[in-house]
Enzyme design. Structure first.
Site, PDB file in Angstrom:
ATOM      1  N   SER A  39       0.825  -1.218   0.000  1.00 33.97           N
ATOM      2  CA  SER A  39       0.000   0.000   0.000  1.00 33.97           C
ATOM      3  C   SER A  39       0.853   1.260   0.000  1.00 33.97           C
ATOM      4  CB  SER A  39      -0.911   0.004   1.230  1.00 33.97           C
ATOM      5  OG  SER A  39      -1.531   1.272   1.329  1.00 33.97           O
ATOM      6  N   SER A  41      -0.455   4.161   0.643  1.00 35.77           N
ATOM      7  CA  SER A  41      -1.176   5.171   1.433  1.00 35.77           C
ATOM      8  C   SER A  41      -0.314   5.880   2.479  1.00 35.77           C
ATOM      9  CB  SER A  41      -2.402   4.539   2.091  1.00 35.77           C
ATOM     10  OG  SER A  41      -3.304   4.146   1.088  1.00 35.77           O
ATOM     11  N   THR A  86      -8.606  -1.682   2.471  1.00 35.61           N
ATOM     12  CA  THR A  86      -8.361  -2.149   1.115  1.00 35.61           C
ATOM     13  C   THR A  86      -8.628  -3.650   1.075  1.00 35.61           C
ATOM     14  OG1 THR A  86      -6.792  -2.103  -0.710  1.00 35.61           O
ATOM     15  CG2 THR A  86      -5.834  -2.349   1.468  1.00 35.61           C
ATOM     16  N   LYS A  90     -13.232  -4.152   2.029  1.00 39.17           N
ATOM     17  CA  LYS A  90     -14.185  -3.080   1.717  1.00 39.17           C
ATOM     18  C   LYS A  90     -15.643  -3.483   1.926  1.00 39.17           C
ATOM     19  CE  LYS A  90     -11.409  -0.699  -1.706  1.00 39.17           C
ATOM     20  NZ  LYS A  90     -11.399  -0.116  -3.045  1.00 39.17           N
ATOM     21  N   ASN A 111     -14.470   2.246   2.143  1.00 38.65           N
ATOM     22  CA  ASN A 111     -12.997   2.233   2.129  1.00 38.65           C
ATOM     23  C   ASN A 111     -12.406   3.230   3.114  1.00 38.65           C
ATOM     24  OD1 ASN A 111     -13.217   4.707   0.843  1.00 38.65           O
ATOM     25  ND2 ASN A 111     -11.564   4.286  -0.599  1.00 38.65           N
ATOM     26  N   ASP A 127     -13.824   5.951  -3.239  1.00 35.70           N
ATOM     27  CA  ASP A 127     -13.500   5.441  -4.582  1.00 35.70           C
ATOM     28  C   ASP A 127     -14.269   6.201  -5.661  1.00 35.70           C
ATOM     29  OD1 ASP A 127     -11.888   3.531  -3.459  1.00 35.70           O
ATOM     30  OD2 ASP A 127     -13.331   1.899  -3.637  1.00 35.70           O
ATOM     31  N   GLY A 152     -14.884  -4.369 -16.821  1.00 38.25           N
ATOM     32  CA  GLY A 152     -14.673  -4.921 -15.479  1.00 38.25           C
ATOM     33  C   GLY A 152     -15.748  -4.423 -14.528  1.00 38.25           C
ATOM     34  N   GLY A 155     -16.646  -6.359 -11.277  1.00 36.66           N
ATOM     35  CA  GLY A 155     -15.726  -6.474 -10.139  1.00 36.66           C
ATOM     36  C   GLY A 155     -16.044  -5.417  -9.084  1.00 36.66           C
ATOM     37  N   GLY A 279      -3.994   5.175 -12.956  1.00 35.67           N
ATOM     38  CA  GLY A 279      -4.763   5.187 -11.715  1.00 35.67           C
ATOM     39  C   GLY A 279      -4.223   6.099 -10.618  1.00 35.67           C
TER      40      GLY A 279
HETATM   41  P1  ATR Z   1     -11.477  -5.407  -7.576  1.00 36.54           P
HETATM   42  O1  ATR Z   1     -12.174  -5.367  -6.257  1.00 36.54           O
HETATM   43  O2  ATR Z   1     -10.062  -4.910  -7.533  1.00 36.54           O
HETATM   44  O3  ATR Z   1     -12.273  -4.757  -8.661  1.00 36.54           O
HETATM   45  P2  ATR Z   1     -12.403  -8.025  -8.340  1.00 36.54           P
HETATM   46  O4  ATR Z   1     -13.663  -7.772  -7.610  1.00 36.54           O
HETATM   47  O5  ATR Z   1     -11.734  -9.351  -8.205  1.00 36.54           O
HETATM   48  O6  ATR Z   1     -11.297  -6.952  -7.941  1.00 36.54           O
HETATM   49  O7  ATR Z   1     -12.669  -7.712  -9.897  1.00 36.54           O
HETATM   50  C1  ATR Z   1     -11.769  -7.973 -10.863  1.00 36.54           C
HETATM   51  C2  ATR Z   1     -12.371  -7.598 -12.222  1.00 36.54           C
HETATM   52  O8  ATR Z   1     -11.387  -7.860 -13.201  1.00 36.54           O
HETATM   53  C3  ATR Z   1     -13.591  -8.419 -12.605  1.00 36.54           C
HETATM   54  O9  ATR Z   1     -14.414  -7.643 -13.430  1.00 36.54           O
HETATM   55  C4  ATR Z   1     -12.958  -9.574 -13.390  1.00 36.54           C
HETATM   56  O10 ATR Z   1     -13.832 -10.195 -14.326  1.00 36.54           O
HETATM   57  P3  ATR Z   1     -14.793 -11.408 -13.845  1.00 36.54           P
HETATM   58  O11 ATR Z   1     -15.931 -10.769 -13.120  1.00 36.54           O
HETATM   59  O12 ATR Z   1     -15.204 -12.062 -15.109  1.00 36.54           O
HETATM   60  O13 ATR Z   1     -13.946 -12.291 -12.967  1.00 36.54           O
HETATM   61  C5  ATR Z   1     -11.885  -8.819 -14.120  1.00 36.54           C
HETATM   62  N1  ATR Z   1     -10.782  -9.657 -14.565  1.00 36.54           N
HETATM   63  C6  ATR Z   1      -9.804 -10.184 -13.806  1.00 36.54           C
HETATM   64  N2  ATR Z   1      -8.933 -10.875 -14.566  1.00 36.54           N
HETATM   65  C7  ATR Z   1      -9.384 -10.780 -15.843  1.00 36.54           C
HETATM   66  C8  ATR Z   1      -8.936 -11.275 -17.108  1.00 36.54           C
HETATM   67  N3  ATR Z   1      -7.830 -12.021 -17.215  1.00 36.54           N
HETATM   68  N4  ATR Z   1      -9.643 -10.960 -18.205  1.00 36.54           N
HETATM   69  C9  ATR Z   1     -10.756 -10.204 -18.103  1.00 36.54           C
HETATM   70  N5  ATR Z   1     -11.243  -9.701 -16.945  1.00 36.54           N
HETATM   71  C10 ATR Z   1     -10.569  -9.996 -15.839  1.00 36.54           C
END
Ligand code: ATR
Length: 315
Positions: A39, A41, A86, A90, A111, A127, A152, A155, A279
């Site tokens: 981190s 932070s 983190t 969360k 967070n 966030d 994504g 996620g 980021g």
């Molecule tokens: P965070 O909290 O950091 O967002 P997360 O909840 O694990 O972490 O989310 C990761 C995101 O990256 C998800 O959208 C994941 O897609 P899935 O929902 O299909 O798992 C995406 N992701 C991770 N690895 C990936 C890859 N190799 N290709 C495409 N998407 C990926």
């Protein structure tokens, strides 16, 4: 005086007075994580605390999920202003709070924990606000005026940013996720935000797009801001997030990744004439909002930016 340790634990918190007897300034803000050593932070907040003359330091706390409740409840008793949370805390943090700010509840995660004067714990989420501010600072435009694609969106981070865009009433929101079901679930939840008649011609204001070149190509003609909220691009061996030719000069490319500083997605976007950001600005502004919630005063943004840049340069 002892230098503070790079990571503390729940066992340390339970024996706090002895552990920090010779530590100065006293730790009063922290980040909970598992893992947490990576981190940045502390490098963001300690220069801010110094710049404001606040007699406190920011530390990392390695806390396992099953330890979260006990650890967070100790904070007010030990004189902490609060903590950041983190991975993986969360979502747990949302449940563990005495009160949760409205936006944090909508974003579905906490967070930033603030210890209130009466010892209660209040949850916030920086966030979403950090994302909005980063877009405004880097691209000089507000999310409310943009057509946004979030890759994504299923996620944790992607969902939070998607909800924030909906709350801002962005012009258009297109959700993409490797597992399409998850993007569809988020879209169902966000439908109420897109009921009004802000019409954009034939395209839908809220859509889920499969992660396929043809479909993405079509959607990207009606998109301004592309956000990568996946981890794709962190590793050198990762594939392209989007085929190079889909990126256009009118796009703003926002990668939530900051290590590496320039992912292949950003390089591609830049080559195609698009404007880009990694980021780091989001990390900076998330920190700024947390600081302001803890200390109820303006954060010294320049000191925080410099701290972050120094930390990156020394990695
Ligand atoms: P965070 O909290 O950091 O967002 P997360 O909840 O694990 O972490 O989310 C990761 C995101 O990256 C998800 O959208 C994941 O897609 P899935 O929902 O299909 O798992 C995406 N992701 C991770 N690895 C990936 C890859 N190799 N290709 C495409 N998407 C990926």
């Amino acid at each position: 005086m002892e230098p503070s340790k790079s990571v503390y634990t729940l066992a340390d918190l339970k024996n706090w007075d002895a552990v920090i007897r010779d530590v100065s300034p006293r730790p009063r803000v922290a980040v909970f994580g598992d893992p947490v050593e990576h981190s940045l932070s502390p490098q963001l907040h300690n220069p801010a605390l110094q710049a404001c003359g606040i007699d406190a330091q920011y530390i990392r706390l390695q806390i396992r999920p099953e330890e979260f409740d006990e650890a967070v409840r100790l904070l007010p008793k030990l004189g902490f202003y609060g903590t950041n949370c983190t991975i993986p805390h969360k979502f747990l943090a949302l449940e563990a709070m005495d009160r949760v700010d409205d936006l944090a509840r909508k974003l579905g995660a906490v967070n930033t924990v603030v210890c209130d004067d009466d010892g209660s714990l209040v949850g916030f989420n920086s966030d979403g606000p950090g994302f909005l501010r980063a877009v405004r600072e880097e691209f000089m435009v507000d999310v409310s005026d943009l057509r946004v694609m979030i890759i994504g969106a299923g996620g944790g981070a992607g969902r939070a940013v998607a909800v924030q865009c909906a709350v801002e009433n962005c012009e258009r929101l297109v959700l993409v996720n490797r597992t399409t079901d998850k993007a569809e679930a988020v879209a169902r939840e966000l439908e109420p935000y897109f009921q009004d008649t802000r019409v954009l011609g034939p395209v839908k204001r809220l859509a889920v797009c499969p992660w396929e070149t043809e479909a993405l190509h079509e959607e990207l003609n009606d998109i301004d801001l592309i956000v990568n909220a996946t981890s794709v691009g962190m590793k050198r061996t990762d594939p392209d997030l989007l085929p190079h030719h889909l990126l256009q000069p009118h796009h703003f490319a926002f990668d939530m990744i900051y290590s590496p500083l320039e992912t292949r997605f950003l390089k591609s976007a830049e080559d195609r004439g698009a404007r880009t950001t990694n980021g780091l600005p989001m990390l900076l502004w998330q920190g700024v909002f947390s600081f302001e919630w803890w200390f109820n005063r303006d954060a010294p943004v320049d000191a925080m930016r410099k701290g972050l840049m120094d930390a990156i340069a020394s990695r």
